[in-house]
Design an enzyme around this catalytic site. Structure first.
Site, mmCIF file in Angstrom:
data_model
loop_
_atom_site.group_PDB
_atom_site.id
_atom_site.type_symbol
_atom_site.label_atom_id
_atom_site.label_comp_id
_atom_site.label_asym_id
_atom_site.label_seq_id
_atom_site.Cartn_x
_atom_site.Cartn_y
_atom_site.Cartn_z
ATOM 1 N N GLY A 75 0.693 -1.314 0.158
ATOM 2 C CA GLY A 75 -0.111 0.031 0.020
ATOM 3 C C GLY A 75 0.633 1.114 0.085
ATOM 4 N N THR A 79 8.534 5.682 -1.870
ATOM 5 C CA THR A 79 9.536 6.127 -0.660
ATOM 6 C C THR A 79 10.941 5.502 -1.175
ATOM 7 O OG1 THR A 79 9.581 5.816 1.691
ATOM 8 C CG2 THR A 79 9.217 3.727 0.648
ATOM 9 N N HIS A 81 14.498 3.467 0.055
ATOM 10 C CA HIS A 81 15.078 2.626 1.108
ATOM 11 C C HIS A 81 16.608 2.863 0.729
ATOM 12 C CE1 HIS A 81 11.228 0.955 2.247
ATOM 13 N NE2 HIS A 81 11.098 0.279 0.877
ATOM 14 N N SER A 141 8.074 5.176 7.690
ATOM 15 C CA SER A 141 7.091 4.648 6.761
ATOM 16 C C SER A 141 6.744 3.544 6.898
ATOM 17 C CB SER A 141 7.634 5.157 5.210
ATOM 18 O OG SER A 141 8.232 6.183 4.935
ATOM 19 N N GLY A 154 5.779 -4.042 5.488
ATOM 20 C CA GLY A 154 5.802 -3.609 6.530
ATOM 21 C C GLY A 154 6.489 -2.109 7.017
ATOM 22 N N LEU A 155 7.650 -2.068 7.851
ATOM 23 C CA LEU A 155 7.895 -0.570 8.213
ATOM 24 C C LEU A 155 9.287 -0.121 7.545
ATOM 25 C CD1 LEU A 155 10.043 -0.226 10.931
ATOM 26 C CD2 LEU A 155 7.813 -1.410 11.852
ATOM 27 N N CYS A 172 5.894 9.441 0.109
ATOM 28 C CA CYS A 172 4.295 8.992 0.143
ATOM 29 C C CYS A 172 3.377 9.967 -0.589
ATOM 30 C CB CYS A 172 4.308 8.764 1.883
ATOM 31 S SG CYS A 172 5.452 7.978 2.815
#
Length: 222
Positions: A75, A79, A81, A141, A154-155, A172
């Protein structure tokens, strides 16, 4: 008050990994799991990558440059990483444990809030935008996918990283969103300090009686 009482959760520490093979491994794990498969947490740092969530729009990629862009089925919007960011993938059988998606999202946000409080950082969740915030800056996030009654993705908690790639996107989907990280608010705190607390808080909130550390091997998920 805990949310569920399963037998145990498996913890795997992946180290620094490219995004796509780990994402595929998550999919394969979720597709193959049965009603008796233990839940798992995967701790990982990713090599630099922008990921576009299911709601992602191209206009939020301002100038990705040399950093690859990968489509993701989690979802949310776009973003970043990169090394120094603690990603925790949460693979929970919601159906078996009778936990709703909203409950899980709240538990993940509370996990991060409690973890940051351990390092004397005050943070909060926002009803209008998933994730965790320090003031108006985003420090974590969150994006999930549910398949066959189980969660994955996940996060992503900013710990001690180069935040400049976030300037190449609208994080986001929010233009001008400023990002925070743990090391700027609690000098000297690194990934190795944060991840044990993160796991401990998650396990406590969801009521797992035991954490079992197991090795991670990509070939096990092919």
């Amino acid at each position: 008050m805990t949310l569920l009482q399963p037998d145990k959760i498996i913890l795997r520490q992946l180290g620094l990994q490219p995004y796509e093979p780990v994402s595929q491994a998550m999919h394969n794990f979720t597709d193959r799991r049965t009603e008796t498969t233990p839940d798992e947490l995967w701790l990982v740092q990713h090599q630099p990558v922008f990921t576009q969530g299911q709601a992602g729009k191209a206009e939020h990629l301002l100038m990705p440059g040399d950093i690859p862009v990968v489509q993701s089925d989690r979802g949310g919007q776009v973003t970043y990483h990169g090394p120094g960011q603690q990603v925790m993938y949460v693979m929970i059988d919601l159906k078996r444990n009778k936990v709703g998606v909203r409950q899980l999202v709240t538990a993940i946000e509370d996990t991060v809030i409690n973890t940051l409080a351990h390092f004397h950082i005050e943070s909060r969740a926002r009803p209008d935008a998933p994730g965790v915030y320090v003031g108006e800056q985003k420090i974590c996030s969150l994006g999930l996918r549910i398949r066959k009654g189980s969660s994955f993705h996940g996060l992503a908690l900013n710990v001690a990283m180069d935040l400049s790639p976030f300037q190449r996107i609208n994080p986001c989907g929010y233009a001008g969103m400023q990002m925070a990280q743990v090391s700027a608010l609690a000098p000297g705190v690194g990934i190795e300090d944060v991840h044990p607390v993160l796991v401990q808080e998650f396990v406590h909130l969801l009521g797992y009686p035991k954490v079992e550390l197991r090795n991670w091997n990509l070939h096990d998920y092919e």
